[in-house]
Design an enzyme around this catalytic site. Structure first.
Site, short mmCIF file in Angstrom:
data_model
loop_
_atom_site.label_atom_id
_atom_site.label_comp_id
_atom_site.label_asym_id
_atom_site.label_seq_id
_atom_site.Cartn_x
_atom_site.Cartn_y
_atom_site.Cartn_z
N HIS A 125 -2.74 -3.55 -8.43
CA HIS A 125 -3.14 -3.69 -9.85
C HIS A 125 -1.90 -4.04 -10.66
O HIS A 125 -1.36 -3.22 -11.41
CB HIS A 125 -3.81 -2.41 -10.33
CG HIS A 125 -5.12 -2.14 -9.64
ND1 HIS A 125 -6.27 -2.79 -10.00
CD2 HIS A 125 -5.44 -1.36 -8.57
CE1 HIS A 125 -7.26 -2.41 -9.20
NE2 HIS A 125 -6.78 -1.53 -8.32
N GLY A 130 -6.92 1.43 -14.27
CA GLY A 130 -7.33 2.74 -14.79
C GLY A 130 -8.10 2.63 -16.08
O GLY A 130 -8.84 1.67 -16.32
N GLY A 131 -7.92 3.62 -16.94
CA GLY A 131 -8.65 3.68 -18.21
C GLY A 131 -9.91 4.52 -18.15
O GLY A 131 -10.63 4.62 -19.14
N GLU A 132 -10.19 5.13 -17.01
CA GLU A 132 -11.44 5.88 -16.86
C GLU A 132 -11.50 7.13 -17.73
O GLU A 132 -12.54 7.76 -17.86
CB GLU A 132 -11.65 6.30 -15.39
CG GLU A 132 -12.07 5.18 -14.47
CD GLU A 132 -10.90 4.62 -13.69
OE1 GLU A 132 -9.76 4.74 -14.15
OE2 GLU A 132 -11.15 4.04 -12.62
N THR A 161 -11.67 -1.22 -12.57
CA THR A 161 -12.76 -0.74 -13.41
C THR A 161 -12.83 -1.52 -14.72
O THR A 161 -13.90 -1.80 -15.23
CB THR A 161 -12.54 0.75 -13.79
OG1 THR A 161 -12.12 1.45 -12.63
CG2 THR A 161 -13.80 1.38 -14.34
N TYR A 192 -14.63 -4.78 -11.22
CA TYR A 192 -15.64 -3.97 -10.51
C TYR A 192 -17.05 -4.54 -10.66
O TYR A 192 -17.90 -4.30 -9.83
CB TYR A 192 -15.67 -2.56 -11.11
CG TYR A 192 -14.76 -1.54 -10.46
CD1 TYR A 192 -13.66 -1.92 -9.71
CD2 TYR A 192 -15.01 -0.17 -10.62
CE1 TYR A 192 -12.83 -0.98 -9.15
CE2 TYR A 192 -14.18 0.77 -10.06
CZ TYR A 192 -13.09 0.37 -9.32
OH TYR A 192 -12.28 1.32 -8.77
N ARG A 225 -19.22 3.64 -10.68
CA ARG A 225 -18.66 2.73 -11.69
C ARG A 225 -19.07 1.28 -11.44
O ARG A 225 -18.62 0.37 -12.13
CB ARG A 225 -17.14 2.84 -11.71
CG ARG A 225 -16.62 4.16 -12.26
CD ARG A 225 -15.19 4.41 -11.81
NE ARG A 225 -15.11 4.60 -10.37
CZ ARG A 225 -13.98 4.73 -9.69
NH1 ARG A 225 -12.82 4.65 -10.32
NH2 ARG A 225 -14.00 4.93 -8.38
N ARG A 290 -13.36 7.58 2.39
CA ARG A 290 -14.59 8.11 1.79
C ARG A 290 -15.43 8.87 2.82
O ARG A 290 -16.65 8.82 2.77
CB ARG A 290 -15.45 6.98 1.22
CG ARG A 290 -14.73 5.97 0.37
CD ARG A 290 -14.54 6.43 -1.05
NE ARG A 290 -14.24 5.30 -1.91
CZ ARG A 290 -13.36 5.37 -2.92
NH1 ARG A 290 -12.71 6.48 -3.18
NH2 ARG A 290 -13.15 4.31 -3.67
N ASP A 344 -3.24 -0.15 -3.17
CA ASP A 344 -3.97 0.13 -4.42
C ASP A 344 -2.97 0.50 -5.53
O ASP A 344 -3.30 1.23 -6.47
CB ASP A 344 -4.98 1.27 -4.23
CG ASP A 344 -6.14 1.20 -5.20
OD1 ASP A 344 -6.16 0.30 -6.06
OD2 ASP A 344 -7.02 2.07 -5.11
#
Ligand SMILES: *[C@@H]1O[C@H](CO)[C@@H](O)[C@H](O)[C@H]1NC(C)=O
Ligand SMILES: *[C@@H]1O[C@H](CO)[C@@H](O)[C@H](O)[C@H]1NC(C)=O
Ligand SMILES: *[C@@H]1O[C@H](CO)[C@@H](O)[C@H](O)[C@H]1NC(C)=O
Ligand SMILES: *[C@@H]1O[C@H](CO)[C@@H](O)[C@H](O)[C@H]1NC(C)=O
Length: 450
Positions: A125, A130-132, A161, A192, A225, A290, A344
């Site tokens: 990135h 971010g920013g969530e 996102t 996303y 998201r 996950r 990431d």
């Protein structure tokens, strides 16, 4: 035999660093050039650099089918490329003959150290993400020195996102800046969500007209998201990327962010079963982080001929999922060639509880691909030549990155020299330029002092 004569028909640009204009007047305090230019003797211009005494990994023939065992070779860098790999017994006479011809040559002893291709990170990135957690939780923009200290010489940037307040034009400009500073860069368009954001208003046009675009990503699936694209919407996108890839002469790939919803890869399997779209156009990521159910799907994906990206563990957060997955896949003799590892970096790491409440927030650093290699070798006793493939050979072949991922004559001189004992970086070269020495790392123009 080295074709010495071949050398003289090349016009040699000056190596080491380009002479840039510095904002001396206003930024003398924070950046007087010492962070952008290496210390002596690396600060001069050389037409040739020779790395002597190293143990060289990532040598292959030009078919790139098979990577050789490490070899004791000296590496000659000239005109941004690997000019030659030579037997150490021949190096002294070679260097003397070059000097006799009037060339400036810098020899750097890397005795017994690890010499390998620079790392390729397919998921960074680069302008932050971010920013969530609201406007204050946007993550920071990447810094050149941090990328270099992570051993990265090739970086693929992307949005996440936030495809609304982060723009692809800012990302493209950032990737061009990093390229100027010595890295090799590409990007994914989109974010996303769908309809995907693009640079020119169409994914196909982006692929065909903008060299740095490899495809779209990270498009979120099976995640709270995501925008829950329908099967037909996805088929449309994947066929767009396939045809855009054909017209541009690129692989044409959609890089899918996989969340932890129980649908997992279902939609993608359905698409593969119902259409004739080849699996290579679909590149899922976060697939090792996950839980076991998604990891089982990854195994099926690889057996079906697909390529998966594993997001590197963050040792400081005691993460071990990816390490466990790599060990498991290796023990099962699965084709590891079909796995890449990415960092990431600069992405946010939000953690949610079962009711969807955010419980913690963090940001990934850009040295995680390197840390994965260090852990595989030092903690799990993998041979280094196997451990490096996930961030060198495998992404270079899958994404068809020209002259990357291997140490082969005429390939780009993207080279990482690691301390043989702790595997920490000593030198980094990006297209022949010295980006790091044991005491110095190149900073970007406005990078703050530590
Ligand atoms: C530039 O900055 C560095 C780091 O603060 C300092 O060591 C060096 O002396 C400075 N050089 C000049 C020419 O001011
Ligand atoms: C798709 O095909 C694979 C392999 O033939 C099969 O295992 C899988 O169950 C099918 N999935 C769907 C969703 O149809
Ligand atoms: C990681 O594990 C160590 C040792 O068990 C522990 O001290 C530390 O608090 C853990 N860190 C995190 C972030 O959980
Ligand atoms: C390599 O790492 C070892 C162990 O950390 C250290 O003792 C040695 O000085 C390092 N070598 C170089 C050339 O930095």
């Amino acid at each position: 035999m080295i074709m010495w004569k071949r050398f003289f028909v090349l016009i040699l640009p000056i190596l080491v660093y380009s002479n840039e204009i510095h904002y001396k007047q206003y930024h003398q305090q924070s950046n007087n050039g010492s962070r952008q230019h290496p210390p002596s003797p690396f600060d001069k211009s050389y037409q040739m650099i020779v790395l002597t005494g190293g143990k060289v990994y990532g040598i292959s023939d030009s078919t790139r089918e098979h990577v050789n065992k490490p070899q004791n070779m000296d590496i000659v860098i000239a005109a941004e490329k690997i000019f030659a790999l030579i037997n150490p017994s021949k190096t002294a006479s070679f260097v003397n003959s070059m000097k006799d011809q009037g060339l400036t040559v810098l020899s750097i002893s890397v005795e017994n150290q690890v010499v390998m291709p620079g790392l390729i990170d397919t998921h960074v990135h680069a302008i932050g993400g971010g920013g969530e957690q609201g406007p204050y939780s946007r993550t920071a923009e990447s810094r050149l020195s941090r990328l270099i200290d992570g051993g990265l010489t090739s970086v693929v940037g992307l949005l996440g996102t936030d495809g609304l307040t982060r723009s692809l034009s800012a990302l493209l400009q950032k990737m061009k800046g990093l390229e100027h500073d010595g890295l090799s860069t590409w990007m994914w368009v989109g974010s996303y969500r769908i309809p995907i954001v693009t640079l020119t208003s169409s994914l196909q046009q982006d692929l065909v007209f903008i060299d740095k675009v490899l495809g779209a990503g990270e498009l979120a699936l099976s995640d709270h998201r995501s925008s829950w694209p329908s099967k037909s919407e996805l088929i449309q996108l994947i066929s767009d990327v396939r045809v855009g890839g054909m017209l541009s002469g690129k692989p044409g790939i959609i890089h899918f962010h996989m969340g932890s919803s129980p649908e997992k890869l279902d939609l993608l399997w359905q698409i593969l079963n119902e259409t004739t779209i080849p699996i290579r156009h679909i590149y899922p990521t976060h697939i090792s982080s996950r839980g076991d159910a998604l990891l089982d799907e990854a195994e099926k994906w690889i057996k079906a001929g697909g390529v998966c990206d594993f997001t590197a563990d963050i040792p400081d957060l005691n993460e071990t999922d990816t390490m466990n997955a790599l060990n498991k896949f290796r023990n099962k003799n699965l084709p590891l060639k079909q796995i890449t590892v990415s960092s990431d970096a600069y992405g946010s790491i939000p953690e949610y509880d079962a009711s969807g409440q955010l419980i913690s927030y963090d940001m990934a650093p850009p040295d995680l691909a390197l840390k994965t290699i260090q852990a595989l070798v030092l903690k799990y006793a993998w041979p280094l030549e196997e451990a490096i493939q996930f961030s060198t050979v495998n992404p270079a072949v899958y994404l068809n990155l020209d002259r990357k991922g291997f140490l082969i004559e005429n390939y780009d001189a993207d080279i990482l020299v690691l301390n043989q004992t702790d595997l920490k970086p000593l030198y980094v070269f990006g297209k022949g330029q010295i980006l790091k020495t044991p005491t110095w790392t190149k900073h970007d123009m406005f990078e703050p002092m530590d």
